[in-house]
Scaffold this motif. Sequence first.
Motif, PDB file in Angstrom:
ATOM      1  N   PHE B 106       0.871  -1.147   0.029  1.00 19.73           N
ATOM      2  CA  PHE B 106      -0.001  -0.185  -0.016  1.00 19.73           C
ATOM      3  C   PHE B 106       0.669   1.214  -0.098  1.00 19.73           C
ATOM      4  O   PHE B 106       0.596   2.118  -0.754  1.00 19.73           O
ATOM      5  N   LYS B 107       2.031   0.983   0.709  1.00 19.15           N
ATOM      6  CA  LYS B 107       2.856   2.401   0.859  1.00 19.15           C
ATOM      7  C   LYS B 107       3.310   2.659  -0.603  1.00 19.15           C
ATOM      8  O   LYS B 107       3.554   3.700  -0.888  1.00 19.15           O
ATOM      9  N   GLN B 108       3.930   1.627  -1.267  1.00 24.54           N
ATOM     10  CA  GLN B 108       4.368   1.608  -2.514  1.00 24.54           C
ATOM     11  C   GLN B 108       3.225   2.200  -3.497  1.00 24.54           C
ATOM     12  O   GLN B 108       3.888   3.344  -4.274  1.00 24.54           O
ATOM     13  N   ALA B 109       2.121   1.721  -3.457  1.00 24.91           N
ATOM     14  CA  ALA B 109       1.052   2.255  -4.398  1.00 24.91           C
ATOM     15  C   ALA B 109       1.003   3.929  -4.098  1.00 24.91           C
ATOM     16  O   ALA B 109       0.654   4.550  -5.219  1.00 24.91           O
ATOM     17  N   SER B 110       1.064   4.161  -2.668  1.00 24.62           N
ATOM     18  CA  SER B 110       0.754   5.590  -2.427  1.00 24.62           C
ATOM     19  C   SER B 110       1.847   6.582  -2.857  1.00 24.62           C
ATOM     20  O   SER B 110       1.674   7.549  -3.494  1.00 24.62           O
ATOM     21  N   GLU B 111       3.110   5.826  -2.887  1.00 25.42           N
ATOM     22  CA  GLU B 111       4.381   6.530  -3.372  1.00 25.42           C
ATOM     23  C   GLU B 111       4.306   6.823  -5.056  1.00 25.42           C
ATOM     24  O   GLU B 111       4.525   7.812  -5.513  1.00 25.42           O
ATOM     25  N   VAL B 112       3.772   5.734  -5.589  1.00 22.50           N
ATOM     26  CA  VAL B 112       3.691   5.866  -7.074  1.00 22.50           C
ATOM     27  C   VAL B 112       2.441   6.979  -7.487  1.00 22.50           C
ATOM     28  O   VAL B 112       2.713   7.862  -8.521  1.00 22.50           O
ATOM     29  N   ALA B 113       1.509   7.026  -6.761  1.00 22.65           N
ATOM     30  CA  ALA B 113       0.334   7.891  -6.798  1.00 22.65           C
ATOM     31  C   ALA B 113       0.858   9.403  -6.703  1.00 22.65           C
ATOM     32  O   ALA B 113       0.883  10.377  -7.628  1.00 22.65           O
ATOM     33  N   GLN B 114       1.832   9.472  -5.669  1.00 21.62           N
ATOM     34  CA  GLN B 114       2.388  10.686  -5.211  1.00 21.62           C
ATOM     35  C   GLN B 114       3.371  11.320  -6.250  1.00 21.62           C
ATOM     36  O   GLN B 114       3.431  12.489  -6.676  1.00 21.62           O
ATOM     37  N   LYS B 115       4.185  10.432  -6.804  1.00 19.92           N
ATOM     38  CA  LYS B 115       4.838  10.946  -8.028  1.00 19.92           C
ATOM     39  C   LYS B 115       4.503  11.148  -9.103  1.00 19.92           C
ATOM     40  O   LYS B 115       4.524  12.208  -9.854  1.00 19.92           O
ATOM     41  N   ALA B 116       3.243  10.446  -9.414  1.00 21.00           N
ATOM     42  CA  ALA B 116       2.655  10.835 -10.925  1.00 21.00           C
ATOM     43  C   ALA B 116       1.754  12.178 -10.661  1.00 21.00           C
ATOM     44  O   ALA B 116       1.674  12.899 -11.482  1.00 21.00           O
ATOM     45  N   ALA B 117       1.325  12.542  -9.387  1.00 24.00           N
ATOM     46  CA  ALA B 117       0.716  13.648  -9.232  1.00 24.00           C
ATOM     47  C   ALA B 117       1.722  15.025  -9.503  1.00 24.00           C
ATOM     48  O   ALA B 117       1.476  15.865  -9.834  1.00 24.00           O
ATOM     49  N   ALA B 118       2.726  14.774  -8.716  1.00 22.75           N
ATOM     50  CA  ALA B 118       4.130  15.548  -9.035  1.00 22.75           C
ATOM     51  C   ALA B 118       4.595  16.000 -10.295  1.00 22.75           C
ATOM     52  O   ALA B 118       4.474  17.023 -10.853  1.00 22.75           O
ATOM     53  N   GLN B 119       4.372  14.784 -11.358  1.00 20.94           N
ATOM     54  CA  GLN B 119       4.748  14.980 -12.611  1.00 20.94           C
ATOM     55  C   GLN B 119       3.583  15.465 -13.399  1.00 20.94           C
ATOM     56  O   GLN B 119       3.899  16.125 -14.365  1.00 20.94           O
ATOM     57  N   LEU B 120       2.368  15.211 -13.045  1.00 22.10           N
ATOM     58  CA  LEU B 120       1.323  16.079 -13.599  1.00 22.10           C
ATOM     59  C   LEU B 120       1.349  17.504 -13.771  1.00 22.10           C
ATOM     60  O   LEU B 120       1.206  18.144 -14.281  1.00 22.10           O
ATOM     61  N   LEU B 121       1.613  17.619 -12.190  1.00 24.03           N
ATOM     62  CA  LEU B 121       1.809  19.415 -12.000  1.00 24.03           C
ATOM     63  C   LEU B 121       2.989  19.853 -12.718  1.00 24.03           C
ATOM     64  O   LEU B 121       2.701  21.171 -13.452  1.00 24.03           O
ATOM     65  N   ALA B 122       3.902  19.431 -12.731  1.00 25.73           N
ATOM     66  CA  ALA B 122       5.156  19.646 -13.415  1.00 25.73           C
ATOM     67  C   ALA B 122       4.809  19.989 -15.155  1.00 25.73           C
ATOM     68  O   ALA B 122       5.150  20.974 -15.693  1.00 25.73           O
ATOM     69  N   ALA B 123       4.115  18.753 -15.605  1.00 17.91           N
ATOM     70  CA  ALA B 123       3.865  18.690 -17.060  1.00 17.91           C
ATOM     71  C   ALA B 123       2.987  20.146 -17.217  1.00 17.91           C
ATOM     72  O   ALA B 123       2.798  20.789 -18.084  1.00 17.91           O
ATOM     73  N   SER B 124       1.687  20.192 -16.204  1.00 19.37           N
ATOM     74  CA  SER B 124       0.974  21.349 -16.287  1.00 19.37           C
ATOM     75  C   SER B 124       1.630  22.606 -16.231  1.00 19.37           C
ATOM     76  O   SER B 124       1.057  23.584 -17.167  1.00 19.37           O
ATOM     77  N   LYS B 125       2.662  22.780 -15.468  1.00 25.33           N
ATOM     78  CA  LYS B 125       3.195  24.144 -15.263  1.00 25.33           C
ATOM     79  C   LYS B 125       4.080  24.355 -16.693  1.00 25.33           C
ATOM     80  O   LYS B 125       4.170  25.540 -17.170  1.00 25.33           O
ATOM     81  N   ALA B 126       4.520  23.418 -17.236  1.00 21.14           N
ATOM     82  CA  ALA B 126       5.146  23.490 -18.403  1.00 21.14           C
ATOM     83  C   ALA B 126       4.312  23.704 -19.694  1.00 21.14           C
ATOM     84  O   ALA B 126       4.806  24.416 -20.814  1.00 21.14           O
ATOM     85  N   GLY B 127       2.959  23.675 -19.334  1.00 24.93           N
ATOM     86  CA  GLY B 127       2.111  24.255 -20.582  1.00 24.93           C
ATOM     87  C   GLY B 127       2.080  23.361 -21.746  1.00 24.93           C
ATOM     88  O   GLY B 127       1.688  23.701 -22.822  1.00 24.93           O
ATOM     89  N   ASP B 128       2.728  21.998 -21.511  1.00 27.05           N
ATOM     90  CA  ASP B 128       2.804  21.108 -22.746  1.00 27.05           C
ATOM     91  C   ASP B 128       1.826  20.097 -22.752  1.00 27.05           C
ATOM     92  O   ASP B 128       1.805  19.227 -21.731  1.00 27.05           O
ATOM     93  N   GLU B 129       1.196  20.288 -23.757  1.00 28.04           N
ATOM     94  CA  GLU B 129      -0.133  19.383 -24.047  1.00 28.04           C
ATOM     95  C   GLU B 129       0.085  18.003 -23.969  1.00 28.04           C
ATOM     96  O   GLU B 129      -0.738  16.991 -23.392  1.00 28.04           O
ATOM     97  N   ALA B 130       1.252  17.629 -24.840  1.00 27.65           N
ATOM     98  CA  ALA B 130       1.523  16.114 -25.021  1.00 27.65           C
ATOM     99  C   ALA B 130       2.119  15.614 -23.672  1.00 27.65           C
ATOM    100  O   ALA B 130       1.549  14.516 -23.126  1.00 27.65           O
ATOM    101  N   LYS B 131       2.958  16.358 -22.793  1.00 30.87           N
ATOM    102  CA  LYS B 131       3.353  15.720 -21.485  1.00 30.87           C
ATOM    103  C   LYS B 131       2.348  15.935 -20.661  1.00 30.87           C
ATOM    104  O   LYS B 131       2.295  14.758 -19.842  1.00 30.87           O
ATOM    105  N   PHE B 132       1.355  16.706 -20.552  1.00 25.80           N
ATOM    106  CA  PHE B 132       0.191  16.663 -19.516  1.00 25.80           C
ATOM    107  C   PHE B 132      -0.711  15.304 -20.154  1.00 25.80           C
ATOM    108  O   PHE B 132      -0.978  14.750 -19.037  1.00 25.80           O
ATOM    109  N   LYS B 133      -0.889  15.223 -21.047  1.00 23.69           N
ATOM    110  CA  LYS B 133      -1.709  14.081 -21.616  1.00 23.69           C
ATOM    111  C   LYS B 133      -1.056  12.724 -21.179  1.00 23.69           C
ATOM    112  O   LYS B 133      -1.699  11.616 -20.568  1.00 23.69           O
ATOM    113  N   ALA B 134       0.316  12.705 -21.346  1.00 22.93           N
ATOM    114  CA  ALA B 134       1.144  11.396 -20.987  1.00 22.93           C
ATOM    115  C   ALA B 134       1.069  11.369 -19.381  1.00 22.93           C
ATOM    116  O   ALA B 134       0.649  10.005 -18.669  1.00 22.93           O
ATOM    117  N   ALA B 135       0.957  12.497 -18.792  1.00 20.24           N
ATOM    118  CA  ALA B 135       1.245  12.303 -17.244  1.00 20.24           C
ATOM    119  C   ALA B 135      -0.128  12.072 -16.663  1.00 20.24           C
ATOM    120  O   ALA B 135      -0.259  11.367 -15.543  1.00 20.24           O
TER     121      ALA B 135
END
Lengths: 157, 157
Positions: B106-135
């Motif tokens: 469960f801890k591992q799954a939570s860490e995967v989710a948290q990392k994915a959220a950070a990457q989604l925010l980074a892609a969103s901040k970059a304003g890059d649609e393709a990266k956003f969709k992948a994230a």
Amino acid sequence: MNRTPSRIVLAVATCATLVTGAAQAQLKPEDEIRYRQSVMNVMGRAMGPMGAMAQGKAPFNAALAQKNAGLVDSLIALPFSSYGPGTDKGAPTKADPKIWSDAPGFKQASEVAQKAAAQLLAASKAGDEAKFKAAFGEIGKACKSCHDNFRTKEFRN
Amino acid sequence: MNRTPSRIVLAVATCATLVTGAAQAQLKPEDEIRYRQSVMNVMGRAMGPMGAMAQGKAPFNAALAQKNAGLVDSLIALPFSSYGPGTDKGAPTKADPKIWSDAPGFKQASEVAQKAAAQLLAASKAGDEAKFKAAFGEIGKACKSCHDNFRTKEFRN
């Protein structure tokens, strides 16, 4: 892992099953009520450690203040778009009918709360304990005023 | 307005009545369950407009993506400190008993989710649609995986 477009679509579709929200044209009153209560619940918990610091029950911790003030600042506007027509009932709620009969007053109260949250975040970012305590007092007053005027004491359907 | 210390204390005390949270030494299981569900509900709604953009049902809007990705990133870690001992029951919940029997998973799954959220925010901040969709695809997979493994289909008490 081989990430094909269909995998992405599957993941998106899966996440969409979680979504009760803004992407849907019509939101059910019970979903709006639950959403408002969810946001208030998360904000309420974020107030906890800040209240302890403001009351001197815990030492001032600028990072903790900033984290929780940031959460409150991110969340505080969210409920106010979920009091649309027809969302005064549909699930147990403490939303006072005055929210709909005095829409300008409710809007003003929401704006006071949002401004207070922004000021609390600014004070937290500045790491200034005295300003933080003053700003926490202000948001506390904003909470109390809005709840006194626009929240019933008991749940109603 | 004349802001005396007693007014501040009153406002703080009033806000404290909202608080179900971290300032309290003992949290009731039902409060922890409600808090987890509240955070998930708020995150779920934030996923809505991002899902629409990721699926091409709405045009990509970097500001909207950033706002909602920021919310998810701020919220995603919060539930994971509310699955303490004894919080597996006490109110209707879909939390799977595996959360407690497979804590490392469960801890591992939570860490995967948290990392994915950070990457989604980074892609969103970059304003890059393709990266956003992948994230967004990645966080969708993280949601699905955690729910498949650690969430029951029906509520249980």
